[in-house]
Design a protein around this motif. Structure first.
Motif, short mmCIF file in Angstrom:
data_model
loop_
_atom_site.label_atom_id
_atom_site.label_comp_id
_atom_site.label_asym_id
_atom_site.label_seq_id
_atom_site.Cartn_x
_atom_site.Cartn_y
_atom_site.Cartn_z
N ALA A 71 0.84 -1.21 0.00
CA ALA A 71 0.00 0.00 0.00
C ALA A 71 0.87 1.26 0.00
CB ALA A 71 -0.93 0.00 1.21
N ILE A 72 1.95 1.22 0.78
CA ILE A 72 2.86 2.36 0.81
C ILE A 72 3.51 2.56 -0.55
CG2 ILE A 72 5.01 3.21 1.83
CD1 ILE A 72 4.12 1.75 4.43
N LEU A 73 3.87 1.46 -1.21
CA LEU A 73 4.47 1.54 -2.54
C LEU A 73 3.51 2.19 -3.53
CD1 LEU A 73 6.78 0.87 -4.49
CD2 LEU A 73 5.71 -1.37 -4.83
N ALA A 74 2.23 1.86 -3.46
CA ALA A 74 1.24 2.46 -4.36
C ALA A 74 1.17 3.98 -4.17
CB ALA A 74 -0.14 1.84 -4.14
N VAL A 75 1.23 4.43 -2.93
CA VAL A 75 1.17 5.87 -2.66
C VAL A 75 2.46 6.55 -3.12
CG1 VAL A 75 1.03 7.60 -0.81
CG2 VAL A 75 -0.45 5.59 -0.76
N VAL A 76 3.60 5.91 -2.90
CA VAL A 76 4.88 6.50 -3.33
C VAL A 76 4.93 6.61 -4.86
CG1 VAL A 76 7.37 6.05 -3.44
CG2 VAL A 76 6.16 5.83 -1.28
N ILE A 77 4.45 5.58 -5.54
CA ILE A 77 4.42 5.62 -7.01
C ILE A 77 3.53 6.76 -7.48
CG2 ILE A 77 3.56 4.39 -9.05
CD1 ILE A 77 4.59 1.81 -7.78
N LEU A 78 2.36 6.92 -6.86
CA LEU A 78 1.46 8.00 -7.25
C LEU A 78 2.11 9.36 -7.07
CD1 LEU A 78 -1.44 9.04 -7.98
CD2 LEU A 78 -1.82 9.15 -5.53
N ILE A 79 2.74 9.58 -5.93
CA ILE A 79 3.35 10.89 -5.66
C ILE A 79 4.53 11.15 -6.60
CG2 ILE A 79 4.65 12.20 -3.94
CD1 ILE A 79 2.84 10.84 -1.81
N ALA A 80 5.41 10.16 -6.75
CA ALA A 80 6.60 10.36 -7.58
C ALA A 80 6.23 10.57 -9.04
CB ALA A 80 7.54 9.16 -7.44
N HIS A 81 5.34 9.75 -9.55
CA HIS A 81 4.96 9.90 -10.96
C HIS A 81 4.14 11.18 -11.17
CE1 HIS A 81 5.55 5.48 -12.36
NE2 HIS A 81 6.62 5.99 -11.77
N GLY A 82 3.36 11.56 -10.17
CA GLY A 82 2.62 12.83 -10.28
C GLY A 82 3.56 14.02 -10.36
N ILE A 83 4.58 14.03 -9.52
CA ILE A 83 5.55 15.13 -9.55
C ILE A 83 6.31 15.15 -10.87
CG2 ILE A 83 7.71 15.95 -8.51
CD1 ILE A 83 6.56 14.99 -5.80
N MET A 84 6.73 13.96 -11.34
CA MET A 84 7.44 13.91 -12.63
C MET A 84 6.54 14.35 -13.77
SD MET A 84 9.96 10.61 -12.56
CE MET A 84 8.72 9.41 -12.14
N SER A 85 5.26 14.00 -13.70
CA SER A 85 4.34 14.38 -14.75
C SER A 85 4.11 15.89 -14.78
CB SER A 85 3.00 13.65 -14.56
OG SER A 85 2.10 14.01 -15.55
N VAL A 86 4.00 16.50 -13.61
CA VAL A 86 3.86 17.96 -13.54
C VAL A 86 5.10 18.63 -14.11
CG1 VAL A 86 3.74 19.92 -11.95
CG2 VAL A 86 2.21 17.99 -11.64
N LYS A 87 6.26 18.10 -13.75
CA LYS A 87 7.51 18.68 -14.26
C LYS A 87 7.61 18.55 -15.78
CE LYS A 87 11.43 20.65 -13.63
NZ LYS A 87 11.47 22.07 -13.32
N LEU A 88 7.23 17.38 -16.31
CA LEU A 88 7.22 17.21 -17.77
C LEU A 88 6.24 18.16 -18.43
CD1 LEU A 88 7.44 13.34 -18.01
CD2 LEU A 88 9.14 14.97 -18.84
N ARG A 89 5.10 18.35 -17.78
CA ARG A 89 4.08 19.27 -18.32
C ARG A 89 4.62 20.70 -18.36
NH1 ARG A 89 1.28 21.18 -21.30
NH2 ARG A 89 -0.90 21.73 -21.12
N GLN A 90 5.39 21.07 -17.35
CA GLN A 90 5.97 22.41 -17.30
C GLN A 90 7.02 22.60 -18.39
OE1 GLN A 90 7.50 22.83 -13.36
NE2 GLN A 90 5.49 23.16 -12.45
N MET A 91 7.68 21.51 -18.77
CA MET A 91 8.70 21.60 -19.82
C MET A 91 8.10 21.45 -21.22
SD MET A 91 11.81 19.45 -17.96
CE MET A 91 11.60 18.14 -19.09
#
Length: 125
Positions: A71-91
């Motif tokens: 369950a912790i892994l699922a939350v970490v994946i969501l947060i990490a990929h969300g941050i990377m996705s926002v950063k990619l969107r900004q670029m």
């Protein structure tokens, strides 16, 4: 700096595909965490907690609360990929950002499948 951040957030939130995929990822992660949480049964003995194709036995034992790591892994994946996705969107890499969010949905589904199988094996022992 604050104005730049606000501009990025506005730009990201105007993209309906990105927002809908981000919401789908959040919903899927919440569902996965709830399913995993309901499936875990506390036991006093050690249970099978993970599987590996390497080694002699394949199934390794641990305490029941280590099953919460899925369950912790699922939350970490969501947060990490969300941050990377926002950063990619900004670029201005919208396509790659959307592909990452689609991939996150797939990874979450796979994580749920593997976690359910391991937890069902742990319920036997």
């Amino acid at each position: 700096m604050k104005q730049i951040t606000k501009a990025y957030v506005r730009k990201t939130l105007k993209d309906t595909w990105w927002v809908s995929l981000a919401i789908a990822n959040i919903v899927m992660t919440v569902i996965a965490v709830l399913i995993i949480a309901v499936s875990i049964q506390p036991k006093e003995t050690q249970v099978f907690t993970h599987y590996s194709a390497f080694g002699i036995t394949g199934l390794y034992k641990g305490y029941w609360y280590s099953l919460w790591n899925y369950a912790i892994l699922a939350v970490v994946i969501l947060i990490a990929h969300g941050i990377m996705s926002v950063k990619l969107r900004q670029m201005d890499r919208r396509d790659l950002s959307l592909a990452l969010l689609w991939g996150t949905l797939g990874v979450t589904v796979l994580l749920l499948i593997f976690a359910r199988e391991i937890i069902s094996i742990a319920a036997l022992g």
